[in-house]
Design a protein around this motif. Sequence first.
Motif, mmCIF file in Angstrom:
data_model
loop_
_atom_site.group_PDB
_atom_site.id
_atom_site.type_symbol
_atom_site.label_atom_id
_atom_site.label_comp_id
_atom_site.label_asym_id
_atom_site.label_seq_id
_atom_site.Cartn_x
_atom_site.Cartn_y
_atom_site.Cartn_z
ATOM 1 N N PHE A 132 0.831 -1.208 0.000
ATOM 2 C CA PHE A 132 0.000 0.000 0.000
ATOM 3 C C PHE A 132 0.863 1.254 0.000
ATOM 4 O O PHE A 132 0.519 2.245 -0.661
ATOM 5 C CB PHE A 132 -0.927 0.004 1.213
ATOM 6 C CG PHE A 132 -1.781 1.236 1.297
ATOM 7 C CD1 PHE A 132 -2.838 1.425 0.424
ATOM 8 C CD2 PHE A 132 -1.521 2.226 2.233
ATOM 9 C CE1 PHE A 132 -3.622 2.572 0.473
ATOM 10 C CE2 PHE A 132 -2.290 3.372 2.298
ATOM 11 C CZ PHE A 132 -3.343 3.540 1.417
ATOM 12 N N ARG A 133 1.987 1.229 0.709
ATOM 13 C CA ARG A 133 2.880 2.397 0.703
ATOM 14 C C ARG A 133 3.351 2.695 -0.726
ATOM 15 O O ARG A 133 3.386 3.855 -1.159
ATOM 16 C CB ARG A 133 4.080 2.161 1.616
ATOM 17 C CG ARG A 133 5.072 3.327 1.629
ATOM 18 C CD ARG A 133 6.213 3.095 2.585
ATOM 19 N NE ARG A 133 5.760 3.182 3.964
ATOM 20 C CZ ARG A 133 5.607 4.321 4.625
ATOM 21 N NH1 ARG A 133 5.847 5.486 4.023
ATOM 22 N NH2 ARG A 133 5.206 4.321 5.886
ATOM 23 N N ASP A 134 3.701 1.653 -1.469
ATOM 24 C CA ASP A 134 4.127 1.842 -2.854
ATOM 25 C C ASP A 134 2.994 2.413 -3.704
ATOM 26 O O ASP A 134 3.219 3.321 -4.524
ATOM 27 C CB ASP A 134 4.591 0.490 -3.427
ATOM 28 C CG ASP A 134 4.948 0.582 -4.901
ATOM 29 O OD1 ASP A 134 5.940 1.260 -5.230
ATOM 30 O OD2 ASP A 134 4.231 -0.026 -5.721
ATOM 31 N N GLN A 135 1.798 1.901 -3.521
ATOM 32 C CA GLN A 135 0.640 2.405 -4.276
ATOM 33 C C GLN A 135 0.379 3.876 -3.958
ATOM 34 O O GLN A 135 0.120 4.681 -4.863
ATOM 35 C CB GLN A 135 -0.589 1.555 -3.950
ATOM 36 C CG GLN A 135 -0.490 0.119 -4.431
ATOM 37 C CD GLN A 135 -1.520 -0.788 -3.786
ATOM 38 O OE1 GLN A 135 -2.195 -0.397 -2.820
ATOM 39 N NE2 GLN A 135 -1.638 -2.005 -4.291
ATOM 40 N N LEU A 136 0.449 4.223 -2.675
ATOM 41 C CA LEU A 136 0.206 5.604 -2.255
ATOM 42 C C LEU A 136 1.253 6.537 -2.850
ATOM 43 O O LEU A 136 0.922 7.629 -3.352
ATOM 44 C CB LEU A 136 0.210 5.693 -0.726
ATOM 45 C CG LEU A 136 -0.003 7.087 -0.134
ATOM 46 C CD1 LEU A 136 -1.417 7.580 -0.422
ATOM 47 C CD2 LEU A 136 0.249 7.076 1.375
ATOM 48 N N GLN A 137 2.523 6.123 -2.808
ATOM 49 C CA GLN A 137 3.589 6.976 -3.337
ATOM 50 C C GLN A 137 3.441 7.179 -4.838
ATOM 51 O O GLN A 137 3.681 8.284 -5.355
ATOM 52 C CB GLN A 137 4.947 6.354 -3.007
ATOM 53 C CG GLN A 137 5.301 6.425 -1.531
ATOM 54 C CD GLN A 137 6.585 5.690 -1.187
ATOM 55 O OE1 GLN A 137 7.066 4.845 -1.956
ATOM 56 N NE2 GLN A 137 7.153 5.985 -0.022
ATOM 57 N N ARG A 138 3.032 6.131 -5.555
ATOM 58 C CA ARG A 138 2.827 6.266 -7.001
ATOM 59 C C ARG A 138 1.655 7.192 -7.313
ATOM 60 O O ARG A 138 1.693 7.960 -8.277
ATOM 61 C CB ARG A 138 2.624 4.891 -7.632
ATOM 62 C CG ARG A 138 3.918 4.091 -7.745
ATOM 63 C CD ARG A 138 3.747 2.825 -8.557
ATOM 64 N NE ARG A 138 2.997 1.818 -7.820
ATOM 65 C CZ ARG A 138 2.052 1.061 -8.348
ATOM 66 N NH1 ARG A 138 1.704 1.223 -9.622
ATOM 67 N NH2 ARG A 138 1.446 0.160 -7.622
ATOM 68 N N TRP A 139 0.618 7.136 -6.472
ATOM 69 C CA TRP A 139 -0.513 8.053 -6.663
ATOM 70 C C TRP A 139 -0.105 9.497 -6.385
ATOM 71 O O TRP A 139 -0.440 10.409 -7.143
ATOM 72 C CB TRP A 139 -1.668 7.635 -5.756
ATOM 73 C CG TRP A 139 -2.790 8.620 -5.716
ATOM 74 C CD1 TRP A 139 -3.683 8.888 -6.708
ATOM 75 C CD2 TRP A 139 -3.122 9.488 -4.627
ATOM 76 N NE1 TRP A 139 -4.579 9.867 -6.297
ATOM 77 C CE2 TRP A 139 -4.254 10.253 -5.029
ATOM 78 C CE3 TRP A 139 -2.592 9.685 -3.358
ATOM 79 C CZ2 TRP A 139 -4.838 11.194 -4.189
ATOM 80 C CZ3 TRP A 139 -3.172 10.627 -2.518
ATOM 81 C CH2 TRP A 139 -4.292 11.368 -2.936
ATOM 82 N N GLU A 140 0.639 9.703 -5.296
ATOM 83 C CA GLU A 140 1.059 11.051 -4.929
ATOM 84 C C GLU A 140 1.988 11.661 -5.985
ATOM 85 O O GLU A 140 1.983 12.885 -6.198
ATOM 86 C CB GLU A 140 1.761 11.021 -3.574
ATOM 87 C CG GLU A 140 0.818 10.757 -2.399
ATOM 88 C CD GLU A 140 1.537 10.663 -1.064
ATOM 89 O OE1 GLU A 140 0.991 11.153 -0.062
ATOM 90 O OE2 GLU A 140 2.650 10.092 -1.030
ATOM 91 N N SER A 141 2.773 10.817 -6.650
ATOM 92 C CA SER A 141 3.708 11.313 -7.661
ATOM 93 C C SER A 141 3.063 11.456 -9.028
ATOM 94 O O SER A 141 3.709 11.900 -9.992
ATOM 95 C CB SER A 141 4.919 10.386 -7.761
ATOM 96 O OG SER A 141 4.528 9.113 -8.266
ATOM 97 N N GLY A 142 1.807 11.063 -9.156
ATOM 98 C CA GLY A 142 1.107 11.166 -10.428
ATOM 99 C C GLY A 142 1.288 9.976 -11.338
ATOM 100 O O GLY A 142 0.783 9.965 -12.469
#
Length: 596
Positions: free
Chosen positions: A19-29
């Motif tokens: 989930f951390r990876d998914q969140l970071q990818r969302w935050e970075s666009g």
Amino acid sequence: MYQYTEFDATFVQQRAAQFRDQLQRWESGKLSEDDFRPLRLQNGWYVQRYAPMLRVAIPYGEVNSQQIRVLAKVAREYDAPEAEVFQAAMDGQGKLGTTFLPTHCAHFTTRTNVQFNWIPLSKAADVMDLLATANLHGIQTSGNCIRNTTTDALAGIAVDEVVDPRPYAEILRQWTTLHPEFAFLPRKFKIAIVGAQEDRAASGWHDVGLKLVKNEAGEIGFKVYVGGGMGRTPVVAPLMREFLPWNQIMNYIEAIVRVYNELGRRDNKYKARIKILVKAEGQAYIDAVEEEFRQIVEVDGGPHTISQAEFDRVAACFVDPVLPQVADIDTAQAEQAIVEHAARTPAFARWLSRNVHPHRNPALRAVTLSFKRAGQAPGDATGDQLDALAQLMDTYSAGEARITHDQNVLLPWVPVSQLVNLFEAAKALGLASTNVALLTDMIACPGGDFCALANARSLPIAEAITQRYQDLDELDDIGEIDLHISGCINSCGHHHSGHIGILGVDKDGKEWYQVTLGGSDGSTLSGEAGAGKVIGPSFSAAEVPDVLEAVLTTYRDLRQPGERFIDAVRRIGVEPFKEAGKAARHPAAEVEEATA
């Protein structure tokens, strides 16, 4: 309670890292909002009216003191919105304004989960990592999947228990978690299991309700009910199987869900629940499930048949705590001391009768700690209260507790000899209220204060009723009543099953409330499960406490000696209560509703 394995811990930690990876990818666009939405939902993250909401899974309600302390840390350190977000909520930006917006709180839900309403998404991965340290997560607490399986808060300790439902609930949890066929159903899917003579899990109101029984030969099996649910179309689940051998339960649920997955509507979310399919297809649905089940067992070889070895493996994870102090006490002597103390202390006597429950072990009791009091939303607990609860669990209940369907907490392993000490400790913390099963022990959803789907606020209504009924003698005289409040037709507050139900509705942007009478969750107190009947027109928020008082006054005037509210409503019918509610209306409100 269930003893988590190394596999459990590794699995939850890996999911948090994912989930951390998914969140970071969302935050970075790198991940679009549409792609991220199902991923966050599968981990329990909603976006509500003003801020994200996290739902933490508490499988079948069992929780240990370490987990409670981690939840306390989340409440204290993360459940606080950014200043501008909170100010916007206080100023009433958006559809509804409010002054009832507690932060740094956890909220106990009717499905025995825990929710937080103010955690920014930017901190979501940190929260998931923290939860994982105590084997906590939000997996499948939202989305169109099989949700948290619930059961009786007294599971494993009830004196009327036929079979302990917890091992079966755990087997289902392990099997349904991340099952590819259960991850994208037409709509959310909820299962409840009951192992006692009394249904304390409202199983009839679930997509699948399972009741453990023994046949004449003493063999264990399930009565299977399918197609229950609340919302816009309240339906009590009909019986589908009179007796299903216990080891076939996963094969049978597979058949139920496969047919639902194939035939359930996906074009209209209001008609997508399995209850609509079962009601529309009737016997044709049952026949399709039975044929699918036959195929699974006879053609596929019953791949999900539970072996005795597998059941024994899971059942062995449910270990009764070691209570050395119990072995050394004289139970009869301890009980006599309790009786004598109660005779001298009326408040303790009231607490014994309301909050203390029988236990299969005569030397123990189960004790309900009430999280219903004035100035605090029903089911809310601050970080400090959670820490205090953890200490009570360690001192008096072997470090274990159960979150209940009624949004309270139950301590399952309290020695009789410790009841006086527990009462005094709980009283000092404000957790010894003796309103359990009475009017102010109400169920309420967060409503319009938090939820983007709500038509009206629930919490101010709950608070107004709580403030009006502070006299415990009056509450005792009124007797046992299930009061349930929902902020919208989705019925998260289970208003349909309340002896008294209150439903928030929207009329031209203004909050109004319907009142229903005679609903039932299927427990012994309530009788056969069913939906309440609406009494008259909608009422304004200011009118609701007066209408409720008029209804209760009518009951007290018309009841027979010893007759409970729900029984009086069924005997008399709703008309006298409808007239009482109508008479309690404010003249200005009648004019306002007529023009709405």
